[in-house]
Design a protein around this motif. Sequence first.
Motif, PDB file in Angstrom:
ATOM      1  N   LEU A 246      53.613  50.630  39.526  1.00 30.23           N
ATOM      2  CA  LEU A 246      54.664  51.646  39.114  1.00 30.23           C
ATOM      3  C   LEU A 246      55.711  50.806  38.317  1.00 30.23           C
ATOM      4  O   LEU A 246      56.229  49.807  38.672  1.00 30.23           O
ATOM      5  CB  LEU A 246      55.214  52.267  40.307  1.00 30.23           C
ATOM      6  CG  LEU A 246      54.349  53.427  41.029  1.00 30.23           C
ATOM      7  CD1 LEU A 246      54.715  53.572  42.316  1.00 30.23           C
ATOM      8  CD2 LEU A 246      54.629  54.527  40.101  1.00 30.23           C
ATOM      9  N   ILE A 247      56.242  51.458  37.278  1.00 29.22           N
ATOM     10  CA  ILE A 247      57.310  50.891  36.418  1.00 29.22           C
ATOM     11  C   ILE A 247      58.748  51.602  37.030  1.00 29.22           C
ATOM     12  O   ILE A 247      58.791  52.417  37.173  1.00 29.22           O
ATOM     13  CB  ILE A 247      57.198  50.890  35.220  1.00 29.22           C
ATOM     14  CG1 ILE A 247      55.863  50.544  34.688  1.00 29.22           C
ATOM     15  CG2 ILE A 247      58.501  50.813  34.230  1.00 29.22           C
ATOM     16  CD1 ILE A 247      55.326  50.990  33.012  1.00 29.22           C
ATOM     17  N   ASP A 248      59.672  50.453  37.277  1.00 29.89           N
ATOM     18  CA  ASP A 248      60.773  50.590  37.650  1.00 29.89           C
ATOM     19  C   ASP A 248      61.989  50.365  36.607  1.00 29.89           C
ATOM     20  O   ASP A 248      61.796  49.372  36.048  1.00 29.89           O
ATOM     21  CB  ASP A 248      61.222  49.680  38.914  1.00 29.89           C
ATOM     22  CG  ASP A 248      62.637  49.786  39.354  1.00 29.89           C
ATOM     23  OD1 ASP A 248      63.465  50.710  39.104  1.00 29.89           O
ATOM     24  OD2 ASP A 248      62.930  49.131  40.371  1.00 29.89           O
ATOM     25  N   LEU A 249      62.735  51.196  36.285  1.00 30.91           N
ATOM     26  CA  LEU A 249      63.609  51.130  35.178  1.00 30.91           C
ATOM     27  C   LEU A 249      65.129  50.681  35.557  1.00 30.91           C
ATOM     28  O   LEU A 249      66.030  50.861  34.787  1.00 30.91           O
ATOM     29  CB  LEU A 249      63.649  52.443  34.268  1.00 30.91           C
ATOM     30  CG  LEU A 249      62.364  52.633  33.656  1.00 30.91           C
ATOM     31  CD1 LEU A 249      62.383  54.076  32.790  1.00 30.91           C
ATOM     32  CD2 LEU A 249      62.105  51.394  32.368  1.00 30.91           C
ATOM     33  N   ALA A 250      65.151  50.407  36.852  1.00 29.01           N
ATOM     34  CA  ALA A 250      66.640  49.933  37.279  1.00 29.01           C
ATOM     35  C   ALA A 250      66.904  48.622  36.444  1.00 29.01           C
ATOM     36  O   ALA A 250      66.125  48.032  36.086  1.00 29.01           O
ATOM     37  CB  ALA A 250      66.493  49.689  38.756  1.00 29.01           C
ATOM     38  N   HIS A 251      68.083  48.706  35.890  1.00 27.63           N
ATOM     39  CA  HIS A 251      68.736  47.738  35.238  1.00 27.63           C
ATOM     40  C   HIS A 251      68.341  47.592  33.679  1.00 27.63           C
ATOM     41  O   HIS A 251      68.695  46.714  32.835  1.00 27.63           O
ATOM     42  CB  HIS A 251      68.354  46.281  35.953  1.00 27.63           C
ATOM     43  CG  HIS A 251      69.002  45.885  36.823  1.00 27.63           C
ATOM     44  ND1 HIS A 251      70.535  45.288  36.995  1.00 27.63           N
ATOM     45  CD2 HIS A 251      68.843  45.801  38.135  1.00 27.63           C
ATOM     46  CE1 HIS A 251      70.721  45.251  38.400  1.00 27.63           C
ATOM     47  NE2 HIS A 251      69.875  45.325  39.210  1.00 27.63           N
ATOM     48  N   ALA A 252      67.586  48.641  33.272  1.00 31.97           N
ATOM     49  CA  ALA A 252      66.998  48.544  31.975  1.00 31.97           C
ATOM     50  C   ALA A 252      68.214  49.097  31.094  1.00 31.97           C
ATOM     51  O   ALA A 252      68.860  49.983  31.238  1.00 31.97           O
ATOM     52  CB  ALA A 252      65.820  49.736  31.720  1.00 31.97           C
ATOM     53  N   VAL A 270      63.144  54.785  39.153  1.00 31.46           N
ATOM     54  CA  VAL A 270      64.316  53.786  39.144  1.00 31.46           C
ATOM     55  C   VAL A 270      64.905  53.723  40.619  1.00 31.46           C
ATOM     56  O   VAL A 270      65.185  54.476  41.151  1.00 31.46           O
ATOM     57  CB  VAL A 270      65.756  54.690  38.252  1.00 31.46           C
ATOM     58  CG1 VAL A 270      66.714  53.540  38.128  1.00 31.46           C
ATOM     59  CG2 VAL A 270      65.141  55.188  36.878  1.00 31.46           C
ATOM     60  N   SER A 271      64.713  52.352  40.914  1.00 30.15           N
ATOM     61  CA  SER A 271      64.689  52.064  42.473  1.00 30.15           C
ATOM     62  C   SER A 271      65.934  52.113  42.950  1.00 30.15           C
ATOM     63  O   SER A 271      66.350  52.667  44.149  1.00 30.15           O
ATOM     64  CB  SER A 271      63.875  50.772  42.589  1.00 30.15           C
ATOM     65  OG  SER A 271      64.985  49.676  41.965  1.00 30.15           O
ATOM     66  N   HIS A 272      66.914  51.876  42.087  1.00 30.70           N
ATOM     67  CA  HIS A 272      68.593  51.674  42.898  1.00 30.70           C
ATOM     68  C   HIS A 272      69.534  51.948  41.669  1.00 30.70           C
ATOM     69  O   HIS A 272      69.524  50.937  40.715  1.00 30.70           O
ATOM     70  CB  HIS A 272      68.754  50.521  43.340  1.00 30.70           C
ATOM     71  CG  HIS A 272      68.529  49.042  42.755  1.00 30.70           C
ATOM     72  ND1 HIS A 272      67.346  48.561  42.051  1.00 30.70           N
ATOM     73  CD2 HIS A 272      69.417  48.071  42.672  1.00 30.70           C
ATOM     74  CE1 HIS A 272      67.506  47.536  41.718  1.00 30.70           C
ATOM     75  NE2 HIS A 272      68.709  46.991  41.832  1.00 30.70           N
ATOM     76  N   THR A 273      70.018  53.032  41.450  1.00 32.80           N
ATOM     77  CA  THR A 273      71.039  53.410  40.435  1.00 32.80           C
ATOM     78  C   THR A 273      72.312  54.264  40.803  1.00 32.80           C
ATOM     79  O   THR A 273      72.188  54.574  41.931  1.00 32.80           O
ATOM     80  CB  THR A 273      70.327  53.837  39.073  1.00 32.80           C
ATOM     81  OG1 THR A 273      70.989  53.963  37.978  1.00 32.80           O
ATOM     82  CG2 THR A 273      69.696  55.165  39.823  1.00 32.80           C
ATOM     83  N   GLY A 274      72.801  54.466  39.984  1.00 31.73           N
ATOM     84  CA  GLY A 274      73.890  55.555  39.918  1.00 31.73           C
ATOM     85  C   GLY A 274      73.741  56.621  38.968  1.00 31.73           C
ATOM     86  O   GLY A 274      72.781  56.541  38.185  1.00 31.73           O
ATOM     87  N   VAL A 275      74.505  57.565  38.588  1.00 30.64           N
ATOM     88  CA  VAL A 275      74.458  58.628  37.704  1.00 30.64           C
ATOM     89  C   VAL A 275      75.668  58.554  37.064  1.00 30.64           C
ATOM     90  O   VAL A 275      76.937  58.497  37.817  1.00 30.64           O
ATOM     91  CB  VAL A 275      74.124  59.862  38.289  1.00 30.64           C
ATOM     92  CG1 VAL A 275      72.794  59.812  38.893  1.00 30.64           C
ATOM     93  CG2 VAL A 275      74.949  60.231  39.420  1.00 30.64           C
TER      94      VAL A 275
END
Length: 388
Positions: A246-252, A270-275
């Motif tokens: 699985l591809i995780d786009l956190a920090h991308a 996206v494993s860990h983020t805000g909106v």
Amino acid sequence: MKRKIVIGSLLLLGVALAIFFTVPTIVDGRMNTVTRPAPYPASTQATAAHKALFVADLHDDALLWNRDLLQRYDRGHSDLPRLLDGNMALQVFATVTKSPKGLNYERNSADSDSITMLVMAQRWPVATWNSLLARALHQSDKLHQAAQDSQGRLVLVKNQQDMAAFVQAWGADPKRVAAVLATEGLHPLEGKLENVDRLYAAGFRITGLTHFFDNEVGGSAHGIDKGGLTPFGRQVVAQLEAKGMLIDLAHASKPLIDDVLAMAKRPVLVSHTGVAGTCPGPRNLTDTHLKRIAATGGVVGIGYWDGAVCDPSIPAVVKAIRYAVDQVGVAHVALGSDFNGATRTPFDVTGLPQLTEGLMQAGFSAEDIRAIMGGNVQRLLLQNLPAR
């Protein structure tokens, strides 16, 4: 006289080494903090509801630190005893391998690294001192060893069959935690496509593409160029999807997100983020990206720290969850604490019943809370991990 000088020098060296080797513990305690210490009381109703939940979290950096996952600590955010106390059923453990000096959210180059000294001070194997791949593999070994020594309380999940078996076992006895291994960026590939196979063989199943700097795969939201996928990155994405990782786009970076979504044939997370709708910031997701990620069948893990939700508090986390749900529906929203990621959070993992209570007070239904607190992650992994 010479003998006294030698003895004095050795004593000074011993003191210096003692200080050097204790620094990681001090750094850990100062960087991984909470706004208020435990205990974290919740209402009787919320506590009972929480105990019935399959709780899953998409991001924890505990493997970076000089701790035994199986022991309880009074520093940091989690360990197996506290995960069990917080009723965590599944935890994704990420491997941090490089972090720029002078780290900031806006602009970081890739030409420095603050992890090297930490690695040396924690007495990791010599191979890890100069190899990012070796650092990732060492953290994988730590997780495998912890699972092996846990007497079945920590269970490494690598495929759909593992996941289905764990869910069934958890239903009979919830005093166990599933562990999924992830990368915090793909710089451990060291520019070699064949290293995807090495990470897969080591148990990695979720792959963040970038961290706080641009790398060989593509641009970071915090990098210098903040570009999209490189030609090498396109090869990597195709290989990851072919292997069922699985591809995780956190920090991308935003262009990197666009490029991955344009070629992705499987769900993206996206494993860990805000909106951005509740907390503007370089890495927090726009409404457009929220919707496009959801359209792949993916999930977005809402974080607890100030960079994700502006205020590290339960109301701020609940507000971000509500906003994301309103944009893309409850089936695509999950938890992404960033525990132990040099963050300050409202609680350690034992405080999760307070988050359940916050969601209840915000008017979420019992069904919605089950989905957000872990049901969506369970579904994603059951359907999208490699079959065997």
